[in-house]
Design a protein around this motif. Sequence first.
Motif, PDB file in Angstrom:
ATOM      1  N   VAL A  77       0.851  -1.183   0.000  1.00 15.72           N
ATOM      2  CA  VAL A  77       0.000   0.000   0.000  1.00 15.72           C
ATOM      3  C   VAL A  77       0.894   1.244   0.000  1.00 15.72           C
ATOM      4  CG1 VAL A  77      -1.523   1.338   1.528  1.00 15.72           C
ATOM      5  CG2 VAL A  77      -1.997  -1.078   1.084  1.00 15.72           C
ATOM      6  N   SER A  78       0.458   2.298  -0.698  1.00 10.11           N
ATOM      7  CA  SER A  78       1.144   3.594  -0.677  1.00 10.11           C
ATOM      8  C   SER A  78       0.222   4.627  -0.039  1.00 10.11           C
ATOM      9  CB  SER A  78       1.497   4.047  -2.096  1.00 10.11           C
ATOM     10  OG  SER A  78       2.489   3.218  -2.659  1.00 10.11           O
ATOM     11  N   ILE A  79       0.750   5.310   0.980  1.00  8.52           N
ATOM     12  CA  ILE A  79       0.013   6.356   1.683  1.00  8.52           C
ATOM     13  C   ILE A  79       0.758   7.667   1.433  1.00  8.52           C
ATOM     14  CG2 ILE A  79      -0.795   7.172   3.933  1.00  8.52           C
ATOM     15  CD1 ILE A  79      -2.079   4.498   2.973  1.00  8.52           C
ATOM     16  N   GLY A  80       0.118   8.603   0.734  1.00 11.88           N
ATOM     17  CA  GLY A  80       0.759   9.860   0.351  1.00 11.88           C
ATOM     18  C   GLY A  80       1.053  10.771   1.527  1.00 11.88           C
ATOM     19  N   GLY A  97      -3.961   9.170  -2.001  1.00 15.82           N
ATOM     20  CA  GLY A  97      -3.274  10.383  -2.443  1.00 15.82           C
ATOM     21  C   GLY A  97      -3.045  11.392  -1.342  1.00 15.82           C
ATOM     22  N   MET A  98      -2.098  12.279  -1.599  1.00 13.65           N
ATOM     23  CA  MET A  98      -1.681  13.306  -0.635  1.00 13.65           C
ATOM     24  C   MET A  98      -2.862  14.068  -0.048  1.00 13.65           C
ATOM     25  SD  MET A  98       1.486  15.041  -2.676  1.00 13.65           S
ATOM     26  CE  MET A  98       0.654  15.164  -4.253  1.00 13.65           C
ATOM     27  N   GLY A  99      -2.788  14.307   1.247  1.00 17.50           N
ATOM     28  CA  GLY A  99      -3.773  15.138   1.918  1.00 17.50           C
ATOM     29  C   GLY A  99      -5.152  14.530   2.059  1.00 17.50           C
ATOM     30  N   SER A 100      -5.291  13.253   1.782  1.00 13.93           N
ATOM     31  CA  SER A 100      -6.598  12.597   1.899  1.00 13.93           C
ATOM     32  C   SER A 100      -6.878  12.166   3.335  1.00 13.93           C
ATOM     33  CB  SER A 100      -6.676  11.378   0.979  1.00 13.93           C
ATOM     34  OG  SER A 100      -6.644  11.787  -0.368  1.00 13.93           O
ATOM     35  N   ILE A 101      -8.163  11.950   3.618  1.00 15.36           N
ATOM     36  CA  ILE A 101      -8.619  11.470   4.919  1.00 15.36           C
ATOM     37  C   ILE A 101      -9.522  10.269   4.673  1.00 15.36           C
ATOM     38  CG2 ILE A 101      -9.958  12.024   6.995  1.00 15.36           C
ATOM     39  CD1 ILE A 101      -9.253  15.000   6.454  1.00 15.36           C
ATOM     40  N   VAL A 102      -9.247   9.174   5.379  1.00 13.85           N
ATOM     41  CA  VAL A 102     -10.074   7.971   5.286  1.00 13.85           C
ATOM     42  C   VAL A 102     -10.533   7.646   6.706  1.00 13.85           C
ATOM     43  CG1 VAL A 102     -10.239   5.591   4.488  1.00 13.85           C
ATOM     44  CG2 VAL A 102      -8.680   7.175   3.320  1.00 13.85           C
ATOM     45  N   LEU A 103     -11.862   7.637   6.900  1.00 15.20           N
ATOM     46  CA  LEU A 103     -12.439   7.540   8.242  1.00 15.20           C
ATOM     47  C   LEU A 103     -12.870   6.127   8.624  1.00 15.20           C
ATOM     48  CD1 LEU A 103     -14.446  10.879   8.236  1.00 15.20           C
ATOM     49  CD2 LEU A 103     -12.237  10.395   9.328  1.00 15.20           C
ATOM     50  N   ASP A 104     -13.332   6.001   9.847  1.00 15.68           N
ATOM     51  CA  ASP A 104     -13.665   4.729  10.479  1.00 15.68           C
ATOM     52  C   ASP A 104     -14.522   3.816   9.599  1.00 15.68           C
ATOM     53  OD1 ASP A 104     -12.751   6.500  12.514  1.00 15.68           O
ATOM     54  OD2 ASP A 104     -13.717   5.259  14.027  1.00 15.68           O
ATOM     55  N   GLN A 105     -14.100   2.558   9.551  1.00 16.30           N
ATOM     56  CA  GLN A 105     -14.815   1.476   8.888  1.00 16.30           C
ATOM     57  C   GLN A 105     -14.983   1.683   7.386  1.00 16.30           C
ATOM     58  OE1 GLN A 105     -18.255   1.175  11.471  1.00 16.30           O
ATOM     59  NE2 GLN A 105     -17.185  -0.329  12.738  1.00 16.30           N
ATOM     60  N   ALA A 106     -14.271   2.658   6.813  1.00 15.43           N
ATOM     61  CA  ALA A 106     -14.196   2.745   5.352  1.00 15.43           C
ATOM     62  C   ALA A 106     -13.274   1.629   4.884  1.00 15.43           C
ATOM     63  CB  ALA A 106     -13.664   4.105   4.917  1.00 15.43           C
ATOM     64  N   GLU A 107     -13.494   1.177   3.665  1.00 16.18           N
ATOM     65  CA  GLU A 107     -12.645   0.131   3.092  1.00 16.18           C
ATOM     66  C   GLU A 107     -12.282   0.514   1.673  1.00 16.18           C
ATOM     67  OE1 GLU A 107     -12.762  -4.592   1.964  1.00 16.18           O
ATOM     68  OE2 GLU A 107     -13.977  -3.888   3.653  1.00 16.18           O
ATOM     69  N   GLY A 111      -5.975  -2.433  -4.974  1.00 12.46           N
ATOM     70  CA  GLY A 111      -5.532  -1.714  -6.155  1.00 12.46           C
ATOM     71  C   GLY A 111      -6.296  -0.430  -6.447  1.00 12.46           C
ATOM     72  N   ALA A 112      -7.118   0.045  -5.523  1.00 17.64           N
ATOM     73  CA  ALA A 112      -7.862   1.295  -5.749  1.00 17.64           C
ATOM     74  C   ALA A 112      -6.942   2.497  -5.541  1.00 17.64           C
ATOM     75  CB  ALA A 112      -9.060   1.382  -4.816  1.00 17.64           C
ATOM     76  N   PHE A 113      -7.325   3.611  -6.132  1.00 18.10           N
ATOM     77  CA  PHE A 113      -6.565   4.861  -6.081  1.00 18.10           C
ATOM     78  C   PHE A 113      -7.499   5.947  -5.562  1.00 18.10           C
ATOM     79  CE2 PHE A 113      -3.152   7.270  -8.663  1.00 18.10           C
ATOM     80  CZ  PHE A 113      -3.306   8.436  -7.936  1.00 18.10           C
ATOM     81  N   ILE A 114      -7.136   6.535  -4.413  1.00 19.27           N
ATOM     82  CA  ILE A 114      -7.900   7.651  -3.854  1.00 19.27           C
ATOM     83  C   ILE A 114      -7.148   8.924  -4.220  1.00 19.27           C
ATOM     84  CG2 ILE A 114      -8.841   8.702  -1.770  1.00 19.27           C
ATOM     85  CD1 ILE A 114     -10.035   5.915  -2.512  1.00 19.27           C
ATOM     86  N   GLY A 115      -7.779   9.794  -5.013  1.00 19.89           N
ATOM     87  CA  GLY A 115      -7.129  11.007  -5.487  1.00 19.89           C
ATOM     88  C   GLY A 115      -6.762  11.955  -4.360  1.00 19.89           C
ATOM     89  N   ALA A 116      -5.745  12.767  -4.597  1.00 18.16           N
ATOM     90  CA  ALA A 116      -5.241  13.714  -3.606  1.00 18.16           C
ATOM     91  C   ALA A 116      -6.363  14.600  -3.067  1.00 18.16           C
ATOM     92  CB  ALA A 116      -4.134  14.569  -4.216  1.00 18.16           C
ATOM     93  N   GLY A 117      -6.313  14.834  -1.762  1.00 21.61           N
ATOM     94  CA  GLY A 117      -7.257  15.733  -1.120  1.00 21.61           C
ATOM     95  C   GLY A 117      -8.652  15.184  -0.907  1.00 21.61           C
TER      96      GLY A 117
END
Length: 173
Positions: A77-80, A97-107, A111-117
Amino acid sequence: MIYPYKDKEPKIAESAFIADFTTITGDVEIGEESSVWFNTVIRGDVASTIIGRKVNIQDNSVLHQSPNNPLILEDEVSIGHQVILHSCIIRKKALIGMGSIVLDQAEIGEGAFIGAGSLVPQGKKIPPNTLAFGRPAKVIRELTPEDIQDMERISREYAEKGQYYKSLQKDTK
């Protein structure tokens, strides 16, 4: 700095690179060849944090949990930079991606990509091999072969850089 918390002490693989000015406390496990970069905080003082193999957690990130809700990062896994992860699951080979926030019980799917911010709200499920972006994050599209190659490059380069910096730490001790 590495601190125990009550009866829990971080378990860090010998081959992991932990940068200077990083703080790791309590019930945290970090796998082989992972890297935790400068000024990152990983607190395992509420629930466990499990970090797999060849994970990179880039500068100024914060990882924490809610009671009875562990934080899990699977392999590669890569965490920006400046990411906040809280009691969520990040499946293998995903990129946050950079500056992102992932909260409780999110999955975040494999291979998914969460865009910056982006903000992934509590309980949100992002499917594998998709690009999600926004506040709140929404799936934009399937990943292209180019996206996947770039994510693999980032993961590979951070694994290599981590091992390089790890070798410098050995030379200075």
